[in-house]
Design an enzyme around this catalytic site. Structure first.
Site, PDB file in Angstrom:
ATOM      1  N   GLY A   1       0.732  -1.219  -0.172  1.00 40.33           N
ATOM      2  CA  GLY A   1      -0.069   0.023   0.081  1.00 40.33           C
ATOM      3  C   GLY A   1       0.824   1.314   0.131  1.00 40.33           C
TER       4      GLY A   1
ATOM      5  N   ARG B   1      -1.055   8.560   4.538  1.00 43.47           N
ATOM      6  CA  ARG B   1      -0.972   9.374   5.449  1.00 43.47           C
ATOM      7  C   ARG B   1       0.316   9.714   6.443  1.00 43.47           C
ATOM      8  NH1 ARG B   1      -5.923   6.334   8.179  1.00 43.47           N
ATOM      9  NH2 ARG B   1      -5.183   4.673   6.734  1.00 43.47           N
TER      10      ARG B   1
ATOM     11  N   LYS C   1       6.549   3.321   4.728  1.00 45.99           N
ATOM     12  CA  LYS C   1       5.892   3.196   6.024  1.00 45.99           C
ATOM     13  C   LYS C   1       6.628   2.085   7.069  1.00 45.99           C
ATOM     14  CE  LYS C   1       1.350   2.919   6.758  1.00 45.99           C
ATOM     15  NZ  LYS C   1       0.239   2.330   6.936  1.00 45.99           N
TER      16      LYS C   1
ATOM     17  N   GLY D   1      -6.230  -4.487  -3.636  1.00 45.82           N
ATOM     18  CA  GLY D   1      -6.921  -4.912  -2.323  1.00 45.82           C
ATOM     19  C   GLY D   1      -6.042  -6.081  -1.650  1.00 45.82           C
TER      20      GLY D   1
ATOM     21  N   GLY E   1     -12.554  -3.213   9.904  1.00 39.59           N
ATOM     22  CA  GLY E   1     -13.506  -4.517   9.617  1.00 39.59           C
ATOM     23  C   GLY E   1     -13.930  -4.803  10.959  1.00 39.59           C
TER      24      GLY E   1
ATOM     25  N   ASN F   1     -11.459  -6.820  13.094  1.00 35.47           N
ATOM     26  CA  ASN F   1     -10.379  -7.601  12.460  1.00 35.47           C
ATOM     27  C   ASN F   1      -9.166  -6.927  12.522  1.00 35.47           C
ATOM     28  OD1 ASN F   1      -9.091  -9.008  10.732  1.00 35.47           O
ATOM     29  ND2 ASN F   1      -9.976  -8.119   8.668  1.00 35.47           N
TER      30      ASN F   1
ATOM     31  N   LYS G   1      38.688   7.850  20.656  1.00 31.71           N
ATOM     32  CA  LYS G   1      38.246   7.524  19.339  1.00 31.71           C
ATOM     33  C   LYS G   1      39.185   6.159  18.922  1.00 31.71           C
ATOM     34  CE  LYS G   1      39.700   7.853  15.343  1.00 31.71           C
ATOM     35  NZ  LYS G   1      40.132   8.426  14.068  1.00 31.71           N
TER      36      LYS G   1
ATOM     37  N   TYR H   1      42.209  14.216  24.529  1.00 32.60           N
ATOM     38  CA  TYR H   1      41.952  13.553  23.047  1.00 32.60           C
ATOM     39  C   TYR H   1      42.850  12.586  22.715  1.00 32.60           C
ATOM     40  CZ  TYR H   1      41.103  12.011  18.478  1.00 32.60           C
ATOM     41  OH  TYR H   1      41.130  11.347  17.404  1.00 32.60           O
TER      42      TYR H   1
ATOM     43  N   ASN I   1      46.975  12.535  16.098  1.00 27.00           N
ATOM     44  CA  ASN I   1      46.906  11.299  15.113  1.00 27.00           C
ATOM     45  C   ASN I   1      46.574  11.653  13.726  1.00 27.00           C
ATOM     46  OD1 ASN I   1      44.151  12.512  15.570  1.00 27.00           O
ATOM     47  ND2 ASN I   1      43.190  10.525  15.051  1.00 27.00           N
TER      48      ASN I   1
END
Ligand code: UD1
Ligand code: CA
Length: 469
Positions: free
Chosen positions: A18, A22, A29, A84, A146, A176, A357, A372, A392
């Site tokens: 579908g 919306r 979605k 459908g 439904g 449903n 890091k 660091y 570095n």
């Protein structure tokens, strides 16, 4: 001879063709996230957990993006025109028609069903030897769904869509959920008989129910214990509602497992996070991805962790950590930023305003403030004092710094990589180290101090003269 049980095929069909209009989104979605995980993955993980034989996904609108995001996880079936839900299931014919076993049909935008709910649907289906079993829910406001129409004896006769329902049918609150369990062969026989004579001109999957019922087949229904699970996501408001519900469920599971969560409404925990007992989570924390936390830890306030492994008895406050491993009895923060591929061994301390890091920090070492340390291997019991920087990056490539056990790196030292500081070496504060330092050596690399006795009055006169010119 022991009983020989042949496992019945369990097929799953997920409908996702579908438009999802919306959502007003260019993203499909079902790829929108709940608690940091795309909603479709909740369904796929549950199905995998249940051991499905094969999972098919019907795609159409934005289908390419699903093929890319879920490559290798499901078998895709294209529905070029969205005629459908029955038409959508029909597209899986070449994979399922004539096959033994049962077929679960689910909507891709209903992410909240638990494994227990789906398993009791299957269990009722098997017990009743039904041709079709519908997962239903009793909703205070059933508008749009439904409705499940039952006969005098309580058996299901059909499902009527809201748009096709009479006033009387609309007063039914049992809906449903769009989730069904079918006898696979009977499903495909019945699908051939579905027509589109209805308000929306669509081929409705729920019509299979009345078709089978009229053929004298057994139709069963499984009513959900918690109707909130039935919720579908159609717009971003419902996305937020579904997320809130999912979040609550996740938090509750951790609490019942022995984790204390303070001010839970301010805490975000992803579905795949694991936390051992007696750990406390403080307000404003966010734990996501494959984060695992040991016992007796103190996490937060405001700890933001993604894909982080934390051992026992560790304390992390006001810090951001990604893709890293933190040992036991470690203290992190406040205000540390630990970036990917960092490991802190047990008993280490990483304090305020420290940025790490790709750094491996050995047992008992400390980087307590304003430093660091990147692309570095730091041994055990090393003291990295305030303001130390591993230099570095030379503008072209990254280089490695190695600091061995027991070394002392004084305040405001620059370690210009590639460089190695050997065991128990000592670096004086303010040094810019460009050459390797041997074991037990003392290195100082800064300008000698010049002190001019009684020079300030002269300096003052000089400046005053200059200003009066
Ligand atoms: C459907 C049910 C309704 C139920 C509700 C639960 C039908 C006719 N009605 O209504 O009884 O209460 O779900 O949420 O089935 N889809 C396709 N191809 C299509 C049409 C739909 O793949 O041609 C997919 C959609 O992407 C969606 C799902 O099927 O994931 C349901 O379709 P949707 O149009 O949302 O059905 P509802 O009107 O909500
Ligand atoms: Ca519809």
């Amino acid at each position: 001879m022991g009983a020989y049980i042949v496992k019945e095929n369990l097929n799953a069909v997920i409908l996702a063709a579908g438009k999802g209009t919306r959502m007003k989104s260019k993203k499909h979605k079902v790829l929108h996230e709940l608690c940091g995980k795309p909603m479709i993955h909740y369904i796929l993980d549950t199905l995998e957990d249940m051991g499905t034989t094969q999972t098919l996904m019907v795609i159409g609108h934005l289908g390419e993006t699903l093929e890319e995001a879920l490559a290798g996880e499901v078998t895709f079936v294209k529905q070029t025109k969205q005629l459908g839900t029955a038409h959508a299931v029909m597209q899986t014919e070449e994979f399922l028609q004539g096959k033994d076993g049962i077929t679960l049909v689910l909507n891709g935008d209903h992410p909240l069903f638990t494994k227990d709910t789906l398993q009791s649907l299957i269990q009722i289906h098997r017990q009743k030897e039904a041709a079709a079993t519908v997962l239903t829910a009793e909703l205070a406001d059933p508008t749009g769904y439904g409705r499940v129409i039952r006969q005098g004896d309580g058996s299901v006769s059909r499902i009527v869509e809201h748009k096709d329902a009479t006033e009387e049918e609309r007063s039914v609150h049992e809906i449903n959920t769009g989730t069904y369990c079918f006898h696979n062969k009977k499903l495909f026989e019945a699908l051939k008989l579905v027509n589109n004579n209805n308000a929306q001109g669509e081929y409705y999957l729920p019509d299979v129910i009345s078709i089978l019922q009229e053929q004298g087949e057994v139709i069963a229904a499984s009513m959900m214990a918690d109707e909130k699970e039935a919720m579908g996501v159609n717009d971003r408001f419902q996305l937020a509602e579904a997320e809130a519900y999912m979040q609550q469920r996740i938090l509750k599971t951790h609490m019942l497992n022995g984790v204390t969560i303070h001010q839970p409404s301010s805490v975000t925990i992803g579905p795949d996070v694991e936390i051992d007992s007696d750990t406390e989570i403080f307000p404003g924390s966010s734990l996501k991805g494959n984060t695992k936390i040991g016992n007796n830890c103190v996490i937060g306030p405001e700890a933001d962790l993604f894909d982080v492994l934390v051992a026992d008895h560790t304390k992390i406050r006001y810090s951001v950590i990604e893709d890293s491993e933190i040992g036991s009895n470690v203290t992190v923060g406040p205000y540390a930023y630990i970036r990917p591929n960092t490991s802190l061994a047990e008993n280490t301390k990483v304090g305020a305003f420290v940025d790490l890091k790709n750094a491996q920090i050995g047992k008992g070492s400390k980087v307590s403030h304003l430093a660091y340390v990147g692309d570095a291997e730091v041994g055990q019991n090393v003291n990295v004092a305030c303001g130390v920087v591993t230099v570095n990056y030379d503008g072209f490539t990254k280089h490695k710094t190695v600091i061995k056990d027991g070394a002392f790196i004084g305040c405001n030292t620059n370690l210009v990589a590639p460089v190695t500081v050997e065991e128990k070496a000592y670096i004086a504060a303010g040094s810019t180290i460009t050459d390797d330092v041997p074991p037990e050596a003392f290195a100082i690399a800064r300008q000698k101090q010049v002190t001019k006795e009684n020079y300030v009055p002269k300096l003052r006169n000089k400046i005053n003269r200059h200003n009066s010119l």
